[in-house]
Design an enzyme around this catalytic site. Structure first.
Site, PDB file in Angstrom:
ATOM      1  N   GLU A   1      43.159  51.996  42.674  1.00  0.00           N
ATOM      2  CA  GLU A   1      42.269  53.145  42.525  1.00  0.00           C
ATOM      3  C   GLU A   1      41.651  53.537  43.855  1.00  0.00           C
ATOM      4  O   GLU A   1      41.298  54.702  44.065  1.00  0.00           O
ATOM      5  CB  GLU A   1      41.183  52.835  41.505  1.00  0.00           C
ATOM      6  CG  GLU A   1      40.633  54.050  40.791  1.00  0.00           C
ATOM      7  CD  GLU A   1      41.716  54.830  40.064  1.00  0.00           C
ATOM      8  OE1 GLU A   1      41.583  56.078  39.997  1.00  0.00           O
ATOM      9  OE2 GLU A   1      42.684  54.222  39.572  1.00  0.00           O
TER      10      GLU A   1
ATOM     11  N   GLU B   1      33.470  55.076  37.799  1.00  0.00           N
ATOM     12  CA  GLU B   1      34.004  56.084  36.876  1.00  0.00           C
ATOM     13  C   GLU B   1      35.521  56.012  36.823  1.00  0.00           C
ATOM     14  O   GLU B   1      36.135  56.061  35.752  1.00  0.00           O
ATOM     15  CB  GLU B   1      33.552  57.484  37.314  1.00  0.00           C
ATOM     16  CG  GLU B   1      34.145  58.612  36.493  1.00  0.00           C
ATOM     17  CD  GLU B   1      34.197  59.921  37.271  1.00  0.00           C
ATOM     18  OE1 GLU B   1      35.189  60.662  37.120  1.00  0.00           O
ATOM     19  OE2 GLU B   1      33.247  60.205  38.028  1.00  0.00           O
TER      20      GLU B   1
END
Length: 476
Positions: free
Chosen positions: A144, A74
């Site tokens: 990330e 995501e």
């Protein structure tokens, strides 16, 4: 001052209001592409809308090794694509006055855009681009990873989220529903591009995805856009054959520094596709909630159980404390956490720990357990009608906006293939009798193995065998 009308008289005159409101609700339309990809829409008057893609792929479909990969993916899908950089995506949102968001749950992942009706083609093009053409470079993955580790620290500071993770881990140990959404720190550190790519190839297929539109949308237009952007997806179902085993059990975390103790108790139920699903929703509403800070009147099972014990029933609307007693219960909240094939019905309590003011934690737990066991045997006419009407009203309020409506439709479609019309839901709710509700409560609660989780001062929280006895031995 004139007396307020009794609650029963208010409830008797509320049904026509709901029936009248249903006349303004448009139907949910659903179509499928040749590859199994579905399109589901509910039009509403206006120039704004929500369009999104709901995917049957959450942490439930992971294992101990790759747990956390759905949530990691995501994050990666916002890092840019082969034709849009991260900055292009952000600038495009600002230029259109739109909003892009996503979430990952135990069973599903969702990506949605809130935008103007005229921008629907652009929004669907963007959604397909970030889902199917995301660039997952090693540099972006490492960047990330740090963000997700920070997010995990933030989540672990929220006791309610940790407690519910513990509850699921105890209830479904050894199966996907027992895994957390973010995964362990070790897993977050080890997730790599190959894991992410394999997850996408396995789960992002036509039959496991649905494009949903709510608000100023046209069904035929979304079908055409779906065919253009998602028609090339694989038609393989690829859904793992998972076996979810409910174990019950107990998971506790001691923290002597917390001023209050947090505890959750739940029982196994069927999932959202079961014929008893709406009865279980009604049971959750019936049990209701209590909050000491809000000073709620005794209109739910949990409120009445506490208010009538700690507060003087002769004073006003039960909101003025009785000086001779101290109420150690800060809140008591019923919940039903349903999944495709299983669910957890129970309560979450926050209370002052230890034996203080003449009340130990066993008696505090007793409020929740007493009401849960009571409804397996007797429910009054007034609380039954109150729960029905409150559930109808809350459902309509929750579906007031386009985003909430789209989420409701998307979750239903990926869970059991269709979205139940609001009118059909109300008809089914009206058909439920008090005896039906008592029977369902008895089947899933009375003398059944609970699952328990607790965080805080554990010294006086009852042992599991005590909680087990409370499922059939409580004073009503």
């Amino acid at each position: 001052m004139s007396a307020a009308p009794p609650l029963s008289s208010i409830l008797r005159h509320s049904k026509p209001v709901f029936k009248q409101s249903l006349k303004t609700v448009s139907p949910v339309l659903q179509s499928s592409l040749g590859n199994g990809f579905r399109v589901s829409t509910q039009a509403k008057a206006g120039d704004t809308c929500t369009v999104g893609v709901w995917i049957d792929a959450g942490s439930r479909w992971e294992n101990e090794t790759n747990n956390g990969v759905a949530h990691f993916l995501e994050h990666m899908n916002f890092k840019g694509t082969s034709k849009r950089s991260k900055r292009d995506i952000e600038y495009g949102m600002e230029k259109m006055g739109a909003h892009l968001n996503a979430y990952t749950s135990r069973e599903q992942t969702c990506y949605y855009v809130k935008c103007f009706k005229k921008d629907v083609p652009w929004a669907v093009d963007l959604l397909s681009d970030v889902l199917l053409n995301s660039e997952r470079s090693e540099a972006n993955i490492e960047a990330e990873r740090r963000t997700i580790l920070q997010e995990k620290e933030d989540v672990e500071s929220k006791i309610d989220e940790v407690l519910m993770d513990h509850l699921h881990a105890a209830a479904f140990e050894g199966s996907g529903l027992g895994l957390s959404i973010l995964g362990s720190e070790e897993n977050i550190q080890s997730i790599n591009k190959s894991m992410i790519d394999n997850f996408v190839a396995t789960h992002y297929t036509g039959p496991r995805m649905v494009l949903v539109g709510s608000g100023g949308v046209e069904h035929d237009q979304l079908c055409d856009l779906a065919a253009k952007h998602f028609g090339g997806l694989s038609s393989d179902l690829n859904k793992p054959n998972t076996f979810t085993r409910y174990l019950g059990g107990d998971k506790r975390e001691s923290n002597q520094h917390l001023p209050v103790s947090h505890m959750a108790v739940a029982f196994q139920t069927p999932g959202v596709g079961h014929p008893d699903a709406n009865k279980l929703r009604l049971l959750e509403q019936l049990l209701g909630s209590y909050s000491r800070d809000k000073g709620e009147a005794a209109y739910s099972c949990f409120s009445r159980a506490i208010v009538m014990d700690f507060y003087d029933p002769n004073v006003g609307a039960f909101r003025i404390p009785n000086p001779s007693s101290h109420n150690p219960v800060h809140s008591l909240q019923a919940f039903w956490a349903p999944y495709a094939d299983v669910g957890l019905l129970g309560f979450y309590s926050i209370a002052e720990p230890g034996k203080s003011y003449g009340h130990d934690y066993e008696s505090i737990c007793g409020y929740g357990m007493r009401e849960m066991v009571r409804i397996t045997q007797v429910i009054s006419d007034e609380e039954f009608e109150r729960a029905k009407n409150q559930l109808k009203l809350q459902t309509m309020l929750q579906l007031d906006g386009t985003t909430a409506t789209a989420d409701h439709i998307g979750r239903q479609v990926v869970s059991h293939g269709y979205s139940q019309p609001l009118g059909a839901f109300f008809e089914e709710l009206d058909a439920i009798t008090k005896d039906d509700l008592v029977a369902v409560a008895h089947e899933y609660i009375y003398d059944k193995d609970p699952v328990v989780s607790a965080i805080g001062n554990l010294d006086n929280i009852p042992e599991y065998d005590v909680m087990r006895r409370l499922t059939f031995k409580v004073s009503l």
